[in-house]
Design a protein around this motif. Structure first.
Motif, PDB file in Angstrom:
ATOM      1  N   THR A  28      45.049  35.982  41.667  1.00  0.00           N
ATOM      2  CA  THR A  28      45.889  36.552  43.709  1.00  0.00           C
ATOM      3  C   THR A  28      46.270  35.098  43.933  1.00  0.00           C
ATOM      4  O   THR A  28      46.420  33.741  43.565  1.00  0.00           O
ATOM      5  N   ASP A  29      47.677  35.373  44.563  1.00  0.00           N
ATOM      6  CA  ASP A  29      48.315  34.010  45.486  1.00  0.00           C
ATOM      7  C   ASP A  29      47.232  33.270  45.518  1.00  0.00           C
ATOM      8  O   ASP A  29      47.654  32.015  46.430  1.00  0.00           O
ATOM      9  N   SER A  30      46.133  33.684  46.597  1.00  0.00           N
ATOM     10  CA  SER A  30      45.680  32.361  47.440  1.00  0.00           C
ATOM     11  C   SER A  30      44.745  31.817  46.045  1.00  0.00           C
ATOM     12  O   SER A  30      44.328  32.624  45.676  1.00  0.00           O
ATOM     13  N   PRO A  31      44.713  30.842  46.344  1.00  0.00           N
ATOM     14  CA  PRO A  31      43.912  29.691  45.345  1.00  0.00           C
ATOM     15  C   PRO A  31      42.639  29.909  45.916  1.00  0.00           C
ATOM     16  O   PRO A  31      41.412  29.664  45.046  1.00  0.00           O
ATOM     17  N   ASN A  32      42.175  30.411  46.848  1.00  0.00           N
ATOM     18  CA  ASN A  32      40.491  30.156  47.295  1.00  0.00           C
ATOM     19  C   ASN A  32      39.560  31.985  47.398  1.00  0.00           C
ATOM     20  O   ASN A  32      38.620  32.016  47.544  1.00  0.00           O
ATOM     21  N   ALA A  33      40.752  33.368  45.898  1.00  0.00           N
ATOM     22  CA  ALA A  33      39.881  33.954  45.994  1.00  0.00           C
ATOM     23  C   ALA A  33      38.624  33.998  44.998  1.00  0.00           C
ATOM     24  O   ALA A  33      38.663  33.233  44.214  1.00  0.00           O
ATOM     25  N   LYS A  34      37.980  35.130  45.715  1.00  0.00           N
ATOM     26  CA  LYS A  34      36.922  35.103  44.869  1.00  0.00           C
ATOM     27  C   LYS A  34      36.989  36.181  43.935  1.00  0.00           C
ATOM     28  O   LYS A  34      37.816  37.219  44.421  1.00  0.00           O
ATOM     29  N   ASN A  35      36.964  35.907  42.715  1.00  0.00           N
ATOM     30  CA  ASN A  35      37.077  36.924  41.196  1.00  0.00           C
ATOM     31  C   ASN A  35      35.636  38.004  41.886  1.00  0.00           C
ATOM     32  O   ASN A  35      34.426  37.396  42.073  1.00  0.00           O
ATOM     33  N   SER A  57      39.480  35.735  50.339  1.00  0.00           N
ATOM     34  CA  SER A  57      39.798  37.115  49.819  1.00  0.00           C
ATOM     35  C   SER A  57      39.811  37.037  48.856  1.00  0.00           C
ATOM     36  O   SER A  57      38.898  36.247  47.896  1.00  0.00           O
ATOM     37  N   TYR A  58      39.865  38.162  47.932  1.00  0.00           N
ATOM     38  CA  TYR A  58      39.278  39.027  46.591  1.00  0.00           C
ATOM     39  C   TYR A  58      40.252  38.898  45.707  1.00  0.00           C
ATOM     40  O   TYR A  58      40.851  39.874  45.994  1.00  0.00           O
ATOM     41  N   HIS A  59      39.643  38.705  44.558  1.00  0.00           N
ATOM     42  CA  HIS A  59      40.286  39.526  43.297  1.00  0.00           C
ATOM     43  C   HIS A  59      40.145  40.591  42.824  1.00  0.00           C
ATOM     44  O   HIS A  59      38.960  40.044  41.797  1.00  0.00           O
ATOM     45  N   PHE A  60      40.587  41.486  42.852  1.00  0.00           N
ATOM     46  CA  PHE A  60      39.001  42.286  42.358  1.00  0.00           C
ATOM     47  C   PHE A  60      39.359  43.001  40.652  1.00  0.00           C
ATOM     48  O   PHE A  60      40.624  43.131  40.362  1.00  0.00           O
ATOM     49  N   VAL A  61      38.495  42.401  39.850  1.00  0.00           N
ATOM     50  CA  VAL A  61      39.216  42.855  38.232  1.00  0.00           C
ATOM     51  C   VAL A  61      38.392  44.276  38.088  1.00  0.00           C
ATOM     52  O   VAL A  61      36.818  44.090  38.062  1.00  0.00           O
ATOM     53  N   ILE A 101      42.718  55.098  37.072  1.00  0.00           N
ATOM     54  CA  ILE A 101      42.604  54.317  35.011  1.00  0.00           C
ATOM     55  C   ILE A 101      41.848  54.421  34.702  1.00  0.00           C
ATOM     56  O   ILE A 101      41.534  55.493  34.825  1.00  0.00           O
ATOM     57  N   ASN A 102      42.541  54.989  33.249  1.00  0.00           N
ATOM     58  CA  ASN A 102      43.014  55.606  32.208  1.00  0.00           C
ATOM     59  C   ASN A 102      41.184  54.326  31.667  1.00  0.00           C
ATOM     60  O   ASN A 102      41.058  53.972  31.463  1.00  0.00           O
ATOM     61  N   PRO A 103      40.282  55.838  30.565  1.00  0.00           N
ATOM     62  CA  PRO A 103      39.231  54.991  30.073  1.00  0.00           C
ATOM     63  C   PRO A 103      40.141  53.705  29.045  1.00  0.00           C
ATOM     64  O   PRO A 103      40.948  54.205  28.351  1.00  0.00           O
ATOM     65  N   GLY A 104      38.517  52.937  29.268  1.00  0.00           N
ATOM     66  CA  GLY A 104      39.276  51.407  28.725  1.00  0.00           C
ATOM     67  C   GLY A 104      40.771  50.141  28.979  1.00  0.00           C
ATOM     68  O   GLY A 104      40.551  49.035  28.554  1.00  0.00           O
ATOM     69  N   GLU A 105      40.824  51.393  30.156  1.00  0.00           N
ATOM     70  CA  GLU A 105      42.090  50.030  31.439  1.00  0.00           C
ATOM     71  C   GLU A 105      41.061  49.452  31.886  1.00  0.00           C
ATOM     72  O   GLU A 105      40.023  49.647  33.110  1.00  0.00           O
ATOM     73  N   THR A 106      42.291  48.118  32.379  1.00  0.00           N
ATOM     74  CA  THR A 106      41.519  47.183  33.257  1.00  0.00           C
ATOM     75  C   THR A 106      42.332  47.536  34.878  1.00  0.00           C
ATOM     76  O   THR A 106      43.919  46.774  34.183  1.00  0.00           O
ATOM     77  N   LYS A 107      42.624  47.119  35.138  1.00  0.00           N
ATOM     78  CA  LYS A 107      43.848  47.103  36.778  1.00  0.00           C
ATOM     79  C   LYS A 107      42.978  45.901  37.533  1.00  0.00           C
ATOM     80  O   LYS A 107      42.394  45.484  38.145  1.00  0.00           O
ATOM     81  N   THR A 108      43.847  45.425  38.430  1.00  0.00           N
ATOM     82  CA  THR A 108      43.653  44.305  39.267  1.00  0.00           C
ATOM     83  C   THR A 108      44.081  44.302  40.423  1.00  0.00           C
ATOM     84  O   THR A 108      45.301  45.421  40.532  1.00  0.00           O
ATOM     85  N   LEU A 109      43.393  43.865  41.726  1.00  0.00           N
ATOM     86  CA  LEU A 109      43.845  44.412  42.972  1.00  0.00           C
ATOM     87  C   LEU A 109      43.237  42.514  44.293  1.00  0.00           C
ATOM     88  O   LEU A 109      42.001  42.771  43.879  1.00  0.00           O
TER      89      LEU A 109
END
Length: 144
Positions: A28-35, A57-61, A101-109
């Protein structure tokens, strides 16, 4: 002439590879985002933590480890079954969503729970037909 054509092909391939490396999976653009790694399967939302900090801020994988298409939505609260509601209406209710999100696919939010949501109990869910009812939901808490 032939060298120009080869160079053009090389340049096109290089630009496509560069674009692919820059899309999705990034921070994420935030340097303090938690994965936060999220796994979607039949029919479960698995996440390593269920308490989030307001203002953080959270970076969801989000990875679909299942065999069918899923989605990841963050809703302001448990909405229960919304069977029959158009997906676009559900999307309007969501705080954030990945879409399919298709099988095997990864998206971020990337998402930040507002400080005003401290004490609330949002929900992670998949609302594709029958998925929520089959158990694809996870209640979470926003704390200070």
């Amino acid at each position: 002439m032939k060298q120009r054509a080869i160079f053009g092909i090389f340049l096109t391939v290089f630009m496509l590879l560069l674009a692919a490396c820059g899309s999705g999976g990034g921070k994420t653009d935030s340097p303090n985002a938690k994965n936060v790694d999220v796994s979607l399967s039949e029919f479960k939302v698995s996440v390593p933590l269920t308490t989030f900090t307001g203002g953080q801020s959270y970076h969801f994988v989000v990875t679909n480890t299942g065999k069918t298409t899923h989605e990841f939505m963050i809703l302001p609260k448990s909405e229960g079954s919304m069977s029959g509601m158009p997906m676009e209406d559900m999307d309007k209710m969501a705080l954030a969503t990945t879409g399919d999100i298709n099988p095997g696919e990864t998206k971020t939010l990337d998402y930040t729970f507002p400080s005003s949501t401290v004490g609330s109990h949002p929900e992670f869910a998949c609302y594709l037909p029958g998925h929520y009812e089959a158990g694809m939901k996870q209640s979470i808490t926003v704390a200070s």
